[in-house]
Design an enzyme around this catalytic site. Structure first.
Site, PDB file in Angstrom:
ATOM      1  N   LYS A  74       0.694  -0.766   0.183  1.00 25.10           N
ATOM      2  CA  LYS A  74       0.119   0.238   0.251  1.00 25.10           C
ATOM      3  C   LYS A  74       0.726   1.023  -0.102  1.00 25.10           C
ATOM      4  CE  LYS A  74      -4.248  -1.891   2.153  1.00 25.10           C
ATOM      5  NZ  LYS A  74      -5.493  -0.540   3.471  1.00 25.10           N
ATOM      6  N   ASP A 105     -10.019   2.416   2.486  1.00 23.78           N
ATOM      7  CA  ASP A 105     -10.393   2.513   3.731  1.00 23.78           C
ATOM      8  C   ASP A 105     -11.273   3.088   4.550  1.00 23.78           C
ATOM      9  OD1 ASP A 105      -9.463  -0.576   3.257  1.00 23.78           O
ATOM     10  OD2 ASP A 105      -7.331  -0.023   3.237  1.00 23.78           O
TER      11      ASP A 105
HETATM   12  P1  NAP Z   1      -1.180  -4.154  11.411  1.00 30.32           P
HETATM   13  O1  NAP Z   1      -0.938  -2.728  10.746  1.00 30.32           O
HETATM   14  O2  NAP Z   1      -0.477  -4.863  11.326  1.00 30.32           O
HETATM   15  O3  NAP Z   1      -2.571  -2.781  12.666  1.00 30.32           O
HETATM   16  C1  NAP Z   1      -2.464  -4.324  13.957  1.00 30.32           C
HETATM   17  C2  NAP Z   1      -2.477  -3.079  14.712  1.00 30.32           C
HETATM   18  O4  NAP Z   1      -3.343  -4.263  15.708  1.00 30.32           O
HETATM   19  C3  NAP Z   1      -1.401  -2.525  15.596  1.00 30.32           C
HETATM   20  O5  NAP Z   1      -1.703  -1.394  16.295  1.00 30.32           O
HETATM   21  C4  NAP Z   1      -1.313  -3.548  17.001  1.00 30.32           C
HETATM   22  O6  NAP Z   1      -0.448  -2.803  17.844  1.00 30.32           O
HETATM   23  C5  NAP Z   1      -1.945  -3.590  17.613  1.00 30.32           C
HETATM   24  N1  NAP Z   1      -2.227  -5.249  17.509  1.00 30.32           N
HETATM   25  C6  NAP Z   1      -2.208  -6.656  17.570  1.00 30.32           C
HETATM   26  N2  NAP Z   1      -2.128  -7.295  18.570  1.00 30.32           N
HETATM   27  C7  NAP Z   1      -2.114  -6.930  19.567  1.00 30.32           C
HETATM   28  C8  NAP Z   1      -3.022  -7.342  20.603  1.00 30.32           C
HETATM   29  N3  NAP Z   1      -2.752  -8.445  21.243  1.00 30.32           N
HETATM   30  N4  NAP Z   1      -3.021  -6.176  21.419  1.00 30.32           N
HETATM   31  C9  NAP Z   1      -3.584  -5.207  21.444  1.00 30.32           C
HETATM   32  N5  NAP Z   1      -2.735  -4.294  20.313  1.00 30.32           N
HETATM   33  C10 NAP Z   1      -2.814  -5.248  19.075  1.00 30.32           C
HETATM   34  O7  NAP Z   1      -2.740  -3.893  10.724  1.00 30.32           O
HETATM   35  P2  NAP Z   1      -3.937  -3.570   9.871  1.00 30.32           P
HETATM   36  O8  NAP Z   1      -4.220  -3.232   8.719  1.00 30.32           O
HETATM   37  O9  NAP Z   1      -4.108  -2.307  10.623  1.00 30.32           O
HETATM   38  O10 NAP Z   1      -5.910  -4.194  10.828  1.00 30.32           O
HETATM   39  C11 NAP Z   1      -6.041  -4.325  11.614  1.00 30.32           C
HETATM   40  C12 NAP Z   1      -7.017  -5.204  11.560  1.00 30.32           C
HETATM   41  O11 NAP Z   1      -8.085  -5.157  11.115  1.00 30.32           O
HETATM   42  C13 NAP Z   1      -6.662  -6.504  11.026  1.00 30.32           C
HETATM   43  O12 NAP Z   1      -7.609  -7.377  11.656  1.00 30.32           O
HETATM   44  C14 NAP Z   1      -7.354  -6.464   9.984  1.00 30.32           C
HETATM   45  O13 NAP Z   1      -7.541  -7.667   9.628  1.00 30.32           O
HETATM   46  C15 NAP Z   1      -8.481  -5.752   9.841  1.00 30.32           C
HETATM   47  N6  NAP Z   1      -8.908  -4.762   8.853  1.00 30.32           N
HETATM   48  C16 NAP Z   1     -10.257  -4.906   8.140  1.00 30.32           C
HETATM   49  C17 NAP Z   1     -10.780  -4.408   7.235  1.00 30.32           C
HETATM   50  C18 NAP Z   1     -11.854  -3.528   7.371  1.00 30.32           C
HETATM   51  O14 NAP Z   1     -12.298  -3.494   5.997  1.00 30.32           O
HETATM   52  N7  NAP Z   1     -13.304  -4.376   7.405  1.00 30.32           N
HETATM   53  C19 NAP Z   1      -9.652  -3.686   6.575  1.00 30.32           C
HETATM   54  C20 NAP Z   1      -8.311  -2.845   7.485  1.00 30.32           C
HETATM   55  C21 NAP Z   1      -7.721  -4.025   8.088  1.00 30.32           C
HETATM   56  P3  NAP Z   1       1.646  -2.511  17.161  1.00 30.32           P
HETATM   57  O15 NAP Z   1       1.551  -1.429  16.937  1.00 30.32           O
HETATM   58  O16 NAP Z   1       1.748  -2.486  19.048  1.00 30.32           O
HETATM   59  O17 NAP Z   1       1.791  -4.075  16.990  1.00 30.32           O
END
Ligand code: NAP
Length: 286
Positions: free
Chosen positions: A70, A106
């Site tokens: 991205k 998004d």
């Molecule tokens: P990302 O960039 O990897 O970010 C994940 C975030 O979650 C980070 O801030 C991470 O913290 C935190 N995290 C992970 N495990 C954790 C835990 N056990 N306790 C507390 N915080 C935790 O991922 P992303 O792209 O933002 O996606 C996040 C979620 O949204 C995913 O589940 C993804 O499938 C979903 N999503 C959904 C859509 C939709 O269209 N519905 C679109 C995009 C994403 P750290 O920074 O400390 O690692």
């Protein structure tokens, strides 16, 4: 489905990409709208070569971009829309006459999901749980496109939380508060109306977990979980039991795809057909 010399191509690129629901969603939409388009998925390692190929192929109309590309695609595009530039990532590319334009759907897709559910963010206190790419995109959209009363970001890694809060605040001139997930969650939940869960907590294969204890949830809360596998996470099931308004992750997925569809085709997205295809692909029964 008709495929011939007039068929327009759209595709998602990522690495890996085999798990993507996008082909199911978009092909269902093209069929429902009666459009001669097809959508597939490509695992890509060489981003510059991939975009040079798209630019060279006139019928290659649209591209969805997912992890990890991205940010990398941005330096190979001709135009980038202002919100995508501020967010710092592109999830949609539209090709017209050899020019590639990047946008981000998004954040606007998440807002459209709220709108579809009849929930206004105006005057509301919005809390984000998590500080990754998805929260960043939606936080920009909330700051730029709504009149939310306040925006707070909570996460477990202080420098990432601060970076998002400061960046959104600087670029949108809206104050954004930052706090630590472990120590600040109880007060933040008590002082918020809209809870946006943006961590992978509760995602398959650990569907029993939620970042928010059930007893902290009140009927006035609107609870949105970005996770869509499973369709209803533990956070959402708890919110439902507490009498909250709920919003499922699949609605963000659908609406960001709907905005892509509309950019590529110029016609309104057939959301019901897309929802049915998404639920089917997730093994849920519409
Ligand atoms: P990302 O960039 O990897 O970010 C994940 C975030 O979650 C980070 O801030 C991470 O913290 C935190 N995290 C992970 N495990 C954790 C835990 N056990 N306790 C507390 N915080 C935790 O991922 P992303 O792209 O933002 O996606 C996040 C979620 O949204 C995913 O589940 C993804 O499938 C979903 N999503 C959904 C859509 C939709 O269209 N519905 C679109 C995009 C994403 P750290 O920074 O400390 O690692």
């Amino acid at each position: 489905m008709r495929i011939d010399a007039h068929t327009r191509l759209c595709a998602v690129i990522g690495n890996p990409v085999e798990h993507s629901l996008s082909p199911a969603l978009h092909n269902a939409a093209f069929q429902a709208a009666g459009l001669n388009y097809v959508y597939t998925a490509f695992r890509v390692e060489d981003v510059p070569a991939c975009l040079a190929g798209m630019r060279a192929m006139h019928g290659f109309r649209g591209m969805s971009v997912t992890i990890p590309h991205k940010i990398a695609v941005m330096s190979h595009l001709d135009d980038i829309d202002p919100m995508a530039r501020r967010v710092g990532s592109v999830n949609t590319i539209t090709h017209a006459n050899g020019r590639l334009t990047g946008t981000t759907t998004d954040g606007p897709g998440a807002l459209r999901a709220f709108e579809e559910a009849g929930v206004s963010l105006d005057g509301k206190r919005v809390l984000f749980i998590g500080a990754g790419g998805a929260v960043r995109a939606v936080a920009f959209a909330v700051a730029e496109l709504t009149r939310a009363e306040s925006i707070t970001v909570l996460g477990r890694t202080p420098e990432r939380v601060r970076a998002i809060a400061e960046d959104v605040a600087t670029k949108t001139a809206r104050p954004v508060a930052a706090a630590d997930l472990a120590t600040g969650l109880a007060d933040a939940v008590a002082g918020s109306d809209i809870l946006i869960q943006g961590t992978p907590i509760g995602m398959h294969p650990k569907p029993g977990e939620s970042p928010v204890p059930r007893e902290w949830l009140q009927p006035r809360h609107v609870c949105f979980d970005m996770v869509y596998r499973p369709n209803k996470t533990r956070f959402i099931l708890d919110a439902e039991a507490a009498g909250c308004t709920i919003l499922l992750g699949i609605e963000m997925l659908l609406n960001q795809a709907a905005l892509q569809f509309e950019q590529w085709t110029g016609v309104p997205a057939p959301l019901a057909a897309m929802r049915a295809a998404a639920l089917d692909a997730l093994g849920e029964h519409p």
